[in-house]
Enzyme design. Structure first.
Site, PDB file in Angstrom:
ATOM      1  N   GLY A 247      -0.559  -1.811   6.725  1.00 32.78           N
ATOM      2  CA  GLY A 247       0.355  -2.902   7.060  1.00 32.78           C
ATOM      3  C   GLY A 247       0.100  -4.229   6.403  1.00 32.78           C
ATOM      4  N   GLU A 289      -5.447   2.154   6.565  1.00 36.69           N
ATOM      5  CA  GLU A 289      -4.470   2.995   5.851  1.00 36.69           C
ATOM      6  C   GLU A 289      -3.507   2.177   5.001  1.00 36.69           C
ATOM      7  OE1 GLU A 289      -3.786   6.691   8.950  1.00 36.69           O
ATOM      8  OE2 GLU A 289      -2.382   5.036   8.892  1.00 36.69           O
ATOM      9  N   GLY A 291      -0.942   1.126   2.170  1.00 37.80           N
ATOM     10  CA  GLY A 291      -0.031   1.742   1.206  1.00 37.80           C
ATOM     11  C   GLY A 291       0.501   0.676   0.278  1.00 37.80           C
ATOM     12  N   ARG A 292       1.345  -0.193   0.858  1.00 35.60           N
ATOM     13  CA  ARG A 292       2.000  -1.252   0.080  1.00 35.60           C
ATOM     14  C   ARG A 292       1.006  -2.123  -0.681  1.00 35.60           C
ATOM     15  NH1 ARG A 292       6.830  -3.404   1.626  1.00 35.60           N
ATOM     16  NH2 ARG A 292       6.509  -2.486   3.684  1.00 35.60           N
ATOM     17  N   ARG A 329      14.994  -1.360  -0.715  1.00 34.76           N
ATOM     18  CA  ARG A 329      14.504  -2.366   0.238  1.00 34.76           C
ATOM     19  C   ARG A 329      15.404  -3.603   0.358  1.00 34.76           C
ATOM     20  NH1 ARG A 329      10.309  -4.829  -0.384  1.00 34.76           N
ATOM     21  NH2 ARG A 329       9.689  -4.959   1.782  1.00 34.76           N
ATOM     22  N   TYR A 333      16.432  -3.914   4.138  1.00 28.42           N
ATOM     23  CA  TYR A 333      15.741  -4.934   4.942  1.00 28.42           C
ATOM     24  C   TYR A 333      16.077  -6.362   4.537  1.00 28.42           C
ATOM     25  CZ  TYR A 333      12.199  -1.099   5.111  1.00 28.42           C
ATOM     26  OH  TYR A 333      11.538   0.080   5.233  1.00 28.42           O
ATOM     27  N   CYS A 361      28.357   1.647  -5.614  1.00 31.93           N
ATOM     28  CA  CYS A 361      29.638   1.240  -5.037  1.00 31.93           C
ATOM     29  C   CYS A 361      29.440   0.643  -3.648  1.00 31.93           C
ATOM     30  CB  CYS A 361      30.574   2.440  -4.982  1.00 31.93           C
ATOM     31  SG  CYS A 361      30.762   3.202  -6.591  1.00 31.93           S
ATOM     32  N   GLU A 362      28.644  -0.400  -3.566  1.00 29.03           N
ATOM     33  CA  GLU A 362      28.354  -1.081  -2.303  1.00 29.03           C
ATOM     34  C   GLU A 362      28.240  -2.564  -2.624  1.00 29.03           C
ATOM     35  OE1 GLU A 362      27.266   0.352   0.811  1.00 29.03           O
ATOM     36  OE2 GLU A 362      27.520   2.398   0.075  1.00 29.03           O
TER      37      GLU A 362
END
Ligand SMILES: Cc1ncc(COP(=O)(O)O)c(C=O)c1O
Length: 439
Positions: A247, A289, A291-292, A329, A333, A361-362
């Site tokens: 985190g 742990e 990751g990022r 992302r 988010y 197409c968004e």
């Protein structure tokens, strides 16, 4: 602006020229765009920094979900890291990378029987059990296979991390784990201690992702150590592993404030020492742990600009050849990124706000809003987005049937391909063509 790029990145004025000693124009010409570029020195440097900050006693467990690619797991294994996997696919990748299975921890709130069988077959080192149904099923798999699983209980400590609601996991109202406040974690421990073929070895919690304040981490440690003390007092069992999840946040823009790794380590160590001393518990073996904070800053995505559209008095849009299919992302988010012009071009052109849009197409397929980019940015120009190593490739899709990009590892002027670019044939490969009678 340049601080969020890997340390090896070189610039000419505001333009990114090379990463890992390899010119970006060469990368784009050889591998095409969009292209995920992973800087080996930054990636491995971060793995080593974690090991240095925490020391040999702590299991630095790379969270594969951030970037699960065989070559990356090979590097993590070589650096002595442990590995968190959360599906059969991630576990299969670990096996392909010859990751030492005793250093693998299997997570997930809905592991299937097949996945648990696979964990037994491969000899996965630890299972983070998430629910009562899983406890029962894991015990049944163990009995069927004559295999005893070392088990951590995933505890939900009731701590709300200061981060985006989609990535906060420590609060009570969440799908993960055994709630501490409601007594579910204690009940799970009692069950794990009696079920056959389970060896309860410790507790796990994960507060969420992209966290920059230390308060949540020390609060969670206090609650988890309290839980370990309760287990000792109630059942006479001292559990000796405490995994506090990942985190730690990273900087995506120059405005982002992050918690330095050394302070994060000191916070966790301090909390474990204080709380165990207070409760007269031996210090458990700590695990983290990340990751990022390992993969994120090592990644740069290169794009080619296709169209530039100016809505007078409103905004300038530059559309690139990727978007939410290679980096979800921003759309998911509202995540913010840093983008710069890349490759040769004017280094003195005035900068103006340009919104970098994807090709999907968004309307929401925007990678970076109002970024300061050269006024002469035009069709064919290269752009580079920083800090895309984590949760970019991992969450990539074929939306609008875009082939997913290649990924390369760069270091000291050398390039190694980590992932091939998909072709249009890959995109349709799983479609079944109906025969005449089915149409
Ligand atoms: C259980 C668990 N551990 C570790 C991580 C890694 O988090 P991060 O990438 O923020 O370090 C996650 C991510 O959501 C997770 O769910």
């Amino acid at each position: 602006m340049t601080a969020v790029f890997p340390a090896s990145a070189t610039f000419s004025g505001p333009r990114l020229v090379a990463v890992g000693g390899v010119p970006v124009t060469e990368l784009a010409a050889r591998f095409g765009t969009p292209l995920y570029v992973l800087d080996r020195a930054e990636l491995v440097g971060r793995m080593r920094a974690y090991r240095r900050a925490f020391g040999d006693e702590v299991a630095v467990t790379y969270a594969a979900k951030a970037l699960c690619v065989t070559g990356v797991l090979q590097l993590a294994a070589a650096e002595g890291l442990h590995l968190d996997v959360a599906s059969a696919g991630e576990l299969h990748t670990a096996a392909r990378a010859a990751f030492p299975m005793e250093r693998v921890l299997f997570h997930g709130n809905n592991k299937s029987d097949d996945e648990l069988e696979m964990a037994a077959r491969l000899g996965v080192g630890r299972i983070a059990v998430d629910s009562f149904t899983e406890l029962a099923r894991l015990s049944a798999v163990g009995q069927r296979r004559g295999h005893t699983f070392p088990v951590l209980l995933r505890v939900t400590p009731g701590v709300l991390a200061e981060t985006h609601a989609f990535v906060a996991t420590g609060q009570d109202d969440v799908k993960f784990g055994f709630t501490l406040r409601a007594g579910l974690a204690h009940e799970a421990a009692a069950r794990a201690l009696t079920l056959p073929c389970l060896e309860l070895i410790g507790a796990h919690c994960h507060l969420g992702s992209q966290i920059s304040a230390e308060g949540g981490f020390s609060a969670a440690v206090a609650l988890l150590v309290g839980f370990l003390a309760d287990i000792r007092d109630r059942y006479g069992v001292v559990l000796d592993e405490l995994n506090v999840g990942g985190g730690l946040g990273i900087a995506y823009t120059d405005d982002d404030v992050t918690l330095p790794l050394d302070r994060y380590a000191a916070t966790l160590y301090g909390a474990v020492r204080r709380e165990t001393a207070r409760r007269r518990l031996p210090e458990p073996r700590l695990a983290v742990e990340p990751g990022r904070s390992i993969a994120g800053p090592a990644g740069v995505t290169l794009y080619t600009v296709g169209t530039v559209k100016e809505v007078p008095g409103v905004r300038v849009y530059a559309s690139v050849d990727g978007g939410m299919s290679d980096n979800l992302r921003p759309a998911l988010y509202g995540a913010r990124y840093t983008v710069v012009a890349a490759g040769p071009g004017s280094t003195t052109a005035a900068l103006r706000p340009v919104t970098v849009a994807g090709k999907h197409c968004e309307t929401g397929d925007i990678l970076v809003r109002d970024a300061p980019l050269p006024a002469d940015l035009a069709e064919g120009g290269l752009l580079a987005v920083a800090a895309t190593g984590a949760y970019g490739h991992a969450m990539a899709s074929n939306y609008n049937r875009l082939p997913r990009p290649a990924m390369v590892l760069v270091d000291g002027g050398r390039v190694a391909e980590l992932v091939h670019r998909e072709t249009l044939d890959h995109v349709v490969a799983r479609d079944v063509v109906l025969n005449d009678e089915q149409i």
